[in-house]
Design a protein around this motif. Structure first.
Motif, PDB file in Angstrom:
ATOM      1  N   ASP A  14       9.102  39.074  29.158  1.00  0.00           N
ATOM      2  CA  ASP A  14       9.870  37.935  29.656  1.00  0.00           C
ATOM      3  C   ASP A  14      10.172  38.238  31.117  1.00  0.00           C
ATOM      4  N   THR A  15       9.545  37.496  32.043  1.00  0.00           N
ATOM      5  CA  THR A  15       9.720  37.793  33.463  1.00  0.00           C
ATOM      6  C   THR A  15      11.152  37.571  33.929  1.00  0.00           C
ATOM      7  N   GLU A  16      11.907  36.761  33.217  1.00  0.00           N
ATOM      8  CA  GLU A  16      13.314  36.547  33.576  1.00  0.00           C
ATOM      9  C   GLU A  16      14.146  37.805  33.320  1.00  0.00           C
ATOM     10  N   LYS A  17      13.799  38.529  32.261  1.00  0.00           N
ATOM     11  CA  LYS A  17      14.524  39.757  31.903  1.00  0.00           C
ATOM     12  C   LYS A  17      13.953  40.995  32.581  1.00  0.00           C
ATOM     13  N   GLY A  18      12.670  40.975  32.917  1.00  0.00           N
ATOM     14  CA  GLY A  18      12.018  42.123  33.530  1.00  0.00           C
ATOM     15  C   GLY A  18      11.667  43.187  32.498  1.00  0.00           C
ATOM     16  N   GLU A  19      11.214  44.332  32.986  1.00  0.00           N
ATOM     17  CA  GLU A  19      10.834  45.452  32.110  1.00  0.00           C
ATOM     18  C   GLU A  19      11.136  46.748  32.852  1.00  0.00           C
ATOM     19  N   THR A  20      12.288  47.346  32.508  1.00  0.00           N
ATOM     20  CA  THR A  20      12.730  48.546  33.213  1.00  0.00           C
ATOM     21  C   THR A  20      11.773  49.721  33.030  1.00  0.00           C
ATOM     22  N   ARG A  21      11.102  49.793  31.892  1.00  0.00           N
ATOM     23  CA  ARG A  21      10.180  50.909  31.651  1.00  0.00           C
ATOM     24  C   ARG A  21       8.988  50.884  32.597  1.00  0.00           C
ATOM     25  N   LYS A  22       8.693  49.715  33.163  1.00  0.00           N
ATOM     26  CA  LYS A  22       7.557  49.576  34.082  1.00  0.00           C
ATOM     27  C   LYS A  22       7.988  49.132  35.474  1.00  0.00           C
ATOM     28  N   ASP A  23       9.268  49.291  35.793  1.00  0.00           N
ATOM     29  CA  ASP A  23       9.814  48.942  37.107  1.00  0.00           C
ATOM     30  C   ASP A  23       9.553  47.490  37.507  1.00  0.00           C
ATOM     31  N   VAL A  24       9.666  46.583  36.544  1.00  0.00           N
ATOM     32  CA  VAL A  24       9.563  45.149  36.824  1.00  0.00           C
ATOM     33  C   VAL A  24      10.992  44.606  36.807  1.00  0.00           C
ATOM     34  N   ALA A  25      11.476  44.225  37.966  1.00  0.00           N
ATOM     35  CA  ALA A  25      12.849  43.746  38.101  1.00  0.00           C
ATOM     36  C   ALA A  25      13.017  42.372  37.456  1.00  0.00           C
ATOM     37  N   PRO A  26      14.204  42.090  36.916  1.00  0.00           N
ATOM     38  CA  PRO A  26      14.466  40.751  36.376  1.00  0.00           C
ATOM     39  C   PRO A  26      14.209  39.689  37.442  1.00  0.00           C
TER      40      PRO A  26
END
Length: 52
Positions: A14-26
């Motif tokens: 979910d691009t709104e929430k991001g993915e901390t494990r892969k350094d994708v910011a919300p």
């Protein structure tokens, strides 16, 4: 924002929430995520994701 599903394992990013494990910011758009992105569960490359 949008959601993208891994065709290999079914993980949903979910691009709104991001993915901390892969350094994708919300709030990061799919286009802004680098081609080196890999699924945090199975390691599949970005090209293996489809929009929901």
């Amino acid at each position: 924002m949008a959601e993208y599903k891994c065709k290999v394992c079914g993980y949903v990013l979910d691009t709104e929430k991001g993915e901390t494990r892969k350094d994708v910011a919300p709030g990061t758009s799919w286009e802004e995520i680098g081609e080196g992105f890999k699924c945090p569960l199975c390691g599949a490359p970005k090209k293996m994701f489809n929009p929901l």
